[in-house]
Scaffold this motif. Structure first.
Motif, PDB file in Angstrom:
ATOM      1  N   GLU A 111      -7.838  -3.666   1.552  1.00  0.00           N
ATOM      2  CA  GLU A 111      -6.414  -3.881   1.340  1.00  0.00           C
ATOM      3  C   GLU A 111      -5.565  -3.147   2.362  1.00  0.00           C
ATOM      4  O   GLU A 111      -4.386  -3.444   2.531  1.00  0.00           O
ATOM      5  CB  GLU A 111      -6.019  -3.449  -0.080  1.00  0.00           C
ATOM      6  CG  GLU A 111      -6.641  -4.319  -1.170  1.00  0.00           C
ATOM      7  CD  GLU A 111      -6.236  -3.896  -2.568  1.00  0.00           C
ATOM      8  OE1 GLU A 111      -5.634  -2.800  -2.692  1.00  0.00           O
ATOM      9  OE2 GLU A 111      -6.508  -4.638  -3.525  1.00  0.00           O
ATOM     10  N   TYR A 112      -6.156  -2.173   3.042  1.00  0.00           N
ATOM     11  CA  TYR A 112      -5.415  -1.425   4.064  1.00  0.00           C
ATOM     12  C   TYR A 112      -6.409  -0.876   5.077  1.00  0.00           C
ATOM     13  O   TYR A 112      -7.601  -0.721   4.798  1.00  0.00           O
ATOM     14  CB  TYR A 112      -4.608  -0.286   3.431  1.00  0.00           C
ATOM     15  CG  TYR A 112      -5.438   0.679   2.602  1.00  0.00           C
ATOM     16  CD1 TYR A 112      -6.099   1.763   3.183  1.00  0.00           C
ATOM     17  CD2 TYR A 112      -5.575   0.482   1.231  1.00  0.00           C
ATOM     18  CE1 TYR A 112      -6.867   2.630   2.419  1.00  0.00           C
ATOM     19  CE2 TYR A 112      -6.337   1.332   0.462  1.00  0.00           C
ATOM     20  CZ  TYR A 112      -6.974   2.414   1.063  1.00  0.00           C
ATOM     21  OH  TYR A 112      -7.746   3.263   0.300  1.00  0.00           O
ATOM     22  N   SER A 118     -15.328  -2.593   0.214  1.00  0.00           N
ATOM     23  CA  SER A 118     -15.122  -3.068  -1.150  1.00  0.00           C
ATOM     24  C   SER A 118     -15.818  -4.399  -1.356  1.00  0.00           C
ATOM     25  O   SER A 118     -15.459  -5.169  -2.238  1.00  0.00           O
ATOM     26  CB  SER A 118     -13.622  -3.216  -1.437  1.00  0.00           C
ATOM     27  OG  SER A 118     -12.958  -1.987  -1.355  1.00  0.00           O
ATOM     28  N   GLY A 119     -16.796  -4.660  -0.496  1.00  0.00           N
ATOM     29  CA  GLY A 119     -17.541  -5.897  -0.646  1.00  0.00           C
ATOM     30  C   GLY A 119     -17.417  -6.847   0.511  1.00  0.00           C
ATOM     31  O   GLY A 119     -17.833  -8.003   0.403  1.00  0.00           O
ATOM     32  N   LEU A 120     -16.841  -6.421   1.639  1.00  0.00           N
ATOM     33  CA  LEU A 120     -16.813  -7.240   2.836  1.00  0.00           C
ATOM     34  C   LEU A 120     -17.544  -6.493   3.941  1.00  0.00           C
ATOM     35  O   LEU A 120     -17.270  -5.321   4.210  1.00  0.00           O
ATOM     36  CB  LEU A 120     -15.386  -7.552   3.274  1.00  0.00           C
ATOM     37  CG  LEU A 120     -15.270  -8.482   4.494  1.00  0.00           C
ATOM     38  CD1 LEU A 120     -14.085  -9.430   4.340  1.00  0.00           C
ATOM     39  CD2 LEU A 120     -15.130  -7.723   5.804  1.00  0.00           C
ATOM     40  N   PHE A 159     -13.753  -1.512  11.395  1.00  0.00           N
ATOM     41  CA  PHE A 159     -12.987  -2.717  11.707  1.00  0.00           C
ATOM     42  C   PHE A 159     -11.680  -2.691  10.932  1.00  0.00           C
ATOM     43  O   PHE A 159     -11.529  -1.964   9.945  1.00  0.00           O
ATOM     44  CB  PHE A 159     -13.782  -3.983  11.354  1.00  0.00           C
ATOM     45  CG  PHE A 159     -14.008  -4.185   9.879  1.00  0.00           C
ATOM     46  CD1 PHE A 159     -13.134  -4.961   9.125  1.00  0.00           C
ATOM     47  CD2 PHE A 159     -15.098  -3.606   9.236  1.00  0.00           C
ATOM     48  CE1 PHE A 159     -13.334  -5.142   7.770  1.00  0.00           C
ATOM     49  CE2 PHE A 159     -15.309  -3.787   7.880  1.00  0.00           C
ATOM     50  CZ  PHE A 159     -14.422  -4.560   7.142  1.00  0.00           C
ATOM     51  N   SER A 160     -10.741  -3.473  11.392  1.00  0.00           N
ATOM     52  CA  SER A 160      -9.476  -3.641  10.682  1.00  0.00           C
ATOM     53  C   SER A 160      -9.090  -5.105  10.733  1.00  0.00           C
ATOM     54  O   SER A 160      -9.609  -5.883  11.546  1.00  0.00           O
ATOM     55  CB  SER A 160      -8.376  -2.768  11.295  1.00  0.00           C
ATOM     56  OG  SER A 160      -8.153  -3.125  12.649  1.00  0.00           O
ATOM     57  N   ILE A 161      -8.187  -5.490   9.845  1.00  0.00           N
ATOM     58  CA  ILE A 161      -7.765  -6.881   9.729  1.00  0.00           C
ATOM     59  C   ILE A 161      -6.239  -6.926   9.717  1.00  0.00           C
ATOM     60  O   ILE A 161      -5.591  -6.116   9.051  1.00  0.00           O
ATOM     61  CB  ILE A 161      -8.277  -7.529   8.431  1.00  0.00           C
ATOM     62  CG1 ILE A 161      -9.762  -7.217   8.194  1.00  0.00           C
ATOM     63  CG2 ILE A 161      -8.065  -9.039   8.456  1.00  0.00           C
ATOM     64  CD1 ILE A 161     -10.252  -7.654   6.831  1.00  0.00           C
ATOM     65  N   SER A 162      -5.691  -7.859  10.452  1.00  0.00           N
ATOM     66  CA  SER A 162      -4.268  -8.160  10.333  1.00  0.00           C
ATOM     67  C   SER A 162      -4.125  -9.640   9.988  1.00  0.00           C
ATOM     68  O   SER A 162      -5.002 -10.446  10.304  1.00  0.00           O
ATOM     69  CB  SER A 162      -3.519  -7.838  11.626  1.00  0.00           C
ATOM     70  OG  SER A 162      -3.933  -8.698  12.672  1.00  0.00           O
TER      71      SER A 162
END
Length: 463
Positions: A111-112, A118-120, A159-162
């Motif tokens: 989420e941040y 959390s499962g990814l 890793f991060s996601i936008s």
């Protein structure tokens, strides 16, 4: 695209004007309330995915309980007095199976930035294939990005996601918005990470897996149509993947790309890749030649999970029951099911099959089930592509995921994120991301009235 778009006018086949006859009753299947056949349970609580199938023998009930314990308990760093559960890592993503499959359900994307798994997870490879057709692991970072490590061992990276909002509109003028993910990989822990191919994968709900394993290969192959001989735009095909025990390629059944042939191998692979736990199937630590501190870290024995305990986890994951349907006879739900069939969703999300003989659990044999999957690979279009081949699966292909249980994600896991990377915030967004072989169904969905769209969603939420 293989499939010709069949745009339907709002006043056409799916007119908001209902026909006099109640044709939706034709779509009510006998016993469809029992999604998993006699291996179903009546439970719509937060523990709906965690119940054993009815009909287990007393000995299997005991093994189920022990397997449940190994599934839920955290593993610890070796050496430890907890010798049955030490040896975590040195590199890992989660400390337990339930760390990704909370309450045997579905994971989600972080989420941040900085939130731990959390499962990814992120699968890694480089161009080319291995001796059995498998993806080639990255020479430094292997086949999976581990974003956690034990003390004194360097983490591989993170890793991060936008997200970017992508807007659209239904035929009736109603607007919608989808979120498109962009991934940023930091592969700096052990040197060069160039040339990497990567694929985000969310942990799926694990109900009914033994029933899917009990399907005969011939049943799965019934809908294979690689050359689209019938001209319906659907060309599902099977994946064939390496079986560690049989030492041959077998039909793939599990995973987002159908890249695992058995639940035993799926379980052993998850222990190895996600938690760094070795087994008789994967006896070497998950460390590349460049990861020296990983190689020199203490382990929890050889193997770190005993054979009998791995088999108990296999039995546990094989015998989790499928919750029964809710409101399956309601008129709005049946109208939604009618639309589901009419716009072609059932062409891939196969509603009904019969299991064969399960070699270990008789209660899983000869069951009429309603999983809403054909277990086959389908081209889902460029928007959902990961560009990473996996055995026979191309970068555009994904296995049709089972839909049973999807209406309980909010109850069990407190979110409604769907698709392989969790980008869809609800079922409707998941439908709208469909492309490739499913593009026609998506476009027909967009032509429906708001009432019909809601009825289709009501049907899906009843599963």
């Amino acid at each position: 695209m293989k499939r010709t778009l069949l745009l339907l006018s709002v006043i056409g086949l799916f007119s908001s004007c209902r026909p006099d006859e109640e044709s939706f009753w034709e779509y009510l299947d006998e016993k469809e309330e029992l999604s998993g056949g006699e291996a179903s349970v009546y439970d719509a609580s937060p523990l709906a995915f965690s119940k054993p199938i009815p009909g287990l023998s007393n000995s299997d009930q005991l093994l189920f309980a022990v397997g449940n314990s190994f599934f839920r308990s955290n593993w610890v760093v070796a050496p430890s007095s907890t010798t049955a559960r030490d040896g975590m890592g040195p590199l890992f993503n989660a400390r337990s199976c339930s760390g990704c499959h909370f309450q045997d359900g579905r994971g989600r994307a972080p989420e941040y930035t900085g939130e731990l798994s959390s499962g990814l997870l992120i699968r890694l490879s480089v161009a080319g294939v291995g001796p059995h057709g498998e993806p080639l692991p990255h020479p430094t970072y292997g086949g999976q990005l581990q974003d956690q490590s034990i003390p004194n061992v360097t983490t591989e990276g993170n890793f991060s996601i936008s997200y970017t909002e992508v807007s659209g509109q239904f035929a009736d003028g109603t607007s919608y918005s989808l979120r498109k993910p962009d991934y940023f990989l930091d592969l700096s822990g052990y040197g060069d990470g160039s040339g990497v191919l990567f694929s985000p994968r969310v942990a799926n709900q694990i109900i009914g897996l033994g029933l899917l394993e009990a399907l005969s290969e011939s049943t799965i192959l019934e809908r294979v149509d690689e050359m689209d001989a019938n001209g319906d735009g659907i060309s599902g095909r099977a994946n064939y993947v390496w079986d560690q025990i049989g030492q041959t390629n077998e039909i793939g059944r599990f995973g987002w790309k159908a890249n695992q042939p058995t639940l035993l191998q799926q379980s052993a692979g998850a222990f190895h890749g996600d938690m760094g736990i070795t087994s008789f199937m994967f006896p070497s630590e998950n460390c590349s030649a460049m990861e020296f501190d990983c190689q020199n870290a203490p382990n929890g024995g050889t193997p770190e999970i005993e054979d009998d305990d791995l088999y108990k986890v296999e039995l546990y994951s094989s015998t989790l029951a499928v919750p029964t349907r809710r409101n399956y006879k309601a008129e709005n739900v049946l109208r939604g099911k009618e639309v589901f069939f009419q716009i072609g969703c059932e062409n891939c999300h196969r509603s009904k099959m019969v299991t064969g003989n399960h070699p270990k659990v008789p209660a899983l044999s000869s069951q009429t089930i309603f999983p809403y999957t054909d277990m086959l690979l389908h081209d889902m279009g460029d928007d959902l592509a990961d560009g990473r081949p996996d055995f026979l699966a191309s970068g555009n292909e994904w296995r049709t995921p089972p839909l049973w249980g999807i209406g309980l994600f909010q109850t069990v896991n407190n979110h409604t994120n769907y698709l392989h990377d969790g980008r869809a915030r609800n079922i409707e967004e998941a439908v709208l991301w469909h492309g490739g072989e499913a593009e026609s169904s998506r476009e027909q969905y967009k032509q429906l009235s708001s009432t019909q769209r809601q009825e289709l969603l009501d049907f899906l939420n009843s599963l």
